[in-house]
Scaffold this active site. Structure first.
Site, short mmCIF file in Angstrom:
data_model
loop_
_atom_site.label_atom_id
_atom_site.label_comp_id
_atom_site.label_asym_id
_atom_site.label_seq_id
_atom_site.Cartn_x
_atom_site.Cartn_y
_atom_site.Cartn_z
N GLU A 166 0.79 -1.23 0.00
CA GLU A 166 0.00 0.00 0.00
C GLU A 166 0.83 1.28 0.00
O GLU A 166 0.76 2.08 0.95
CB GLU A 166 -0.97 -0.02 1.19
CG GLU A 166 -1.86 -1.24 1.19
CD GLU A 166 -2.97 -1.18 2.24
OE1 GLU A 166 -3.02 -0.23 3.02
OE2 GLU A 166 -3.82 -2.10 2.26
N GLU A 353 -5.27 -8.86 0.83
CA GLU A 353 -5.90 -8.51 2.11
C GLU A 353 -7.38 -8.26 1.88
O GLU A 353 -7.76 -7.51 0.99
CB GLU A 353 -5.33 -7.21 2.71
CG GLU A 353 -3.96 -7.33 3.28
CD GLU A 353 -3.48 -6.03 3.94
OE1 GLU A 353 -4.33 -5.23 4.39
OE2 GLU A 353 -2.26 -5.86 3.99
#
Ligand code: BGC
Length: 449
Positions: A166, A353
């Site tokens: 991220e 995720e």
């Protein structure tokens, strides 16, 4: 048997990250990370929680692998703590740090669990931050050195690699919203940081190829399905800006070799963009093997003239929310996967995720009846199945998270685990969702709860 069958070889996993679970913050020569410094000094963490001990996974990893085996998890996604390997950011690597991860990877493999390693999940060595961190272009070489050291040490034992987790969060939460270290609030700096992160990613991928590593390498991006709050022209344009900002700003350079044109144009009318040379863009555009999709919630966006520089904000809808306040919209996962498939040429993807925080309680009978999480996971996995059926190239799904852990600014107040952790005793209890996930994995099929 009823239930949705997944393709053979589909990877069922669970994910964590180093700072959120390891503890051992100064064990065996580990250096200080920016998160160690931040939690010790900033007022931006709920209850002043820190990751000093967290789930004490650094000492309890064998127990945690036994738990994974019990759950039948096929792959475990974890991250490496950079300051465990380079306590000073540069110089000689710390052998004890490398040994820890080698032992972890080997024990996983020995138990039939594929290690999936993320090189960087936000815990930068503080010593590198002191030199300017991601804002200083020199960090690209530091990251390459770190990546090469880890590839060399773990290459034989790790089949799945991710460079960054991220980078949007590292860039914008760290340098624009000021929530994560280095806690700046400067948009142009955030853009520069994003560019350096992407370059570091490209360099690591090139090193991986040069070193002829076996296994696959990708990146894990936080990606949201984006919807306009209305059909109004301005809201439609705001939703496009948000999509370019949250998703396209990282996807386009990696897969197309350029930043999103519409948003670049918009921003350059309002601020000075950093220089993006053709050479830089070609490094970032280095081919990767898969895209890691981290996704939790959908976003409904409207135009907001008061917001600089993007002029947009999230609209509130009537949808149910998790304990993190995030909208639950499982169909969004399908829309997102379809969008990525169409926009980026049928790339191979893994959901690296997906999960949710709810107010779990350990009951007196020793059970954690987390039905809300079970339903959340059921509904999202079912949308993943629908996407595969409709031609999306999705090869795996990792639940965030294996364990309840340190949820960044929210400390230990938000529980995401398949496994409940009592942070006072370090006792672990598999939740109802964990037992259910075990049955899904065993059958390679989405079964009812
Ligand atoms: C991050 C995790 C985090 C999770 C839930 C993701 O943005 O990669 O570290 O715990 O979301 O907030």
């Amino acid at each position: 048997m009823p239930g949705l069958l997944f393709p053979e070889g589909f990877i069922w996993g669970a994910a964590t990250s180093a700072y959120q679970i390891e503890g051992g913050h100064d064990s065996d020569g580990k250096g200080e990370s920016v998160w160690d410094r931040f939690t010790h000094t900033s007022s931006k963490i709920l209850n002043h929680d820190t990751g000093d001990i967290a789930c004490d996974h650094y000492h309890l990893f064998e127990k945690d692998i036994a738990l994974m085996k019990e759950l039948g998890v096929g792959s475990y996604r974890f991250s490496i703590s950079w300051p465990r390997i380079f306590p000073d950011g540069r110089g000689k690597p710390n052998q004890k740090g490398l040994d820890f991860y080698r032992n972890l990877a080997r024990l996983l493999a020995g138990n039939g669990i594929q290690p999936a390693v993320t090189l960087y999940h936000w815990d930068l060595p503080q010593k590198l931050q002191d030199l300017g961190g991601w804002e200083n272009r020199e960090i690209i070489d530091d990251f390459e050195m770190y990546a090469r050291t880890v590839f060399e040490a773990l290459g034989d034992d790790v089949p799945i690699w991710m460079t960054l987790n991220e980078p949007w969060v590292s860039s914008f939460v760290g340098n624009w919203y000021g929530g994560h270290p280095p806690a700046l609030t400067d948009f142009p700096t955030a853009l520069k940081v994003a560019h350096h992160l992407l370059l570091a990613h490209g360099k690591a991928v090139r090193a991986f190829r040069e070193m002829q590593m076996k296994g696959e390498i990708g990146i894990a991006l936080n990606l949201n399905p984006v919807y306009p709050a209305s059909e109004d022209e301005q809201d439609l344009a705001a939703a496009r800006r948000y999509g370019d900002y949250n998703n396209g700003w990282f996807l386009d350079p990696i897969f197309k070799g350029n930043y999103p044109a519409e948003l670049s144009g918009w921003l350059s009318e309002r601020l000075t963009l950093p220089e993006f040379s053709a050479e830089d863009m070609s490094l970032i555009h280095t081919p990767i093997d898969f895209l890691g999709v981290n996704t939790y919630a959908s976003s409904s966006i409207l135009h907001d003239p008061g917001d600089w520089p993007l002029q947009l904000r999230s609209a509130r809808t009537g949808k149910a929310r998790t304990h993190s306040g995030w909208e639950i919209y499982p169909e969004g996962l399908y829309d997102l996967l379809q969008y990525l498939h169409a926009e980026y040429g049928g790339i191979k993807m893994m959901i690296t995720e997906n999960g949710a925080a709810f107010k779990d309680r350990l009951e007196e009978d020793g059970k954690v009846e987390d039905d809300e999480r079970l339903v959340y996971l059921y509904d999202h996995i079912s949308q993943a199945h629908r996407a595969i059926r409709d031609g999306v190239n999705l090869s795996g799904y990792y639940v965030w998270s294996l364990l309840d852990n340190f949820e960044w600014n929210l400390g230990y107040s938000r529980r995401f685990g398949l496994v409940y952790v009592d942070f006072a005793t370090q006792e672990r209890t598999i939740k109802k969702s964990g037992w259910w996930y075990k049955r899904v994995i065993e059958n390679n099929r989405l079964v009812a709860g």
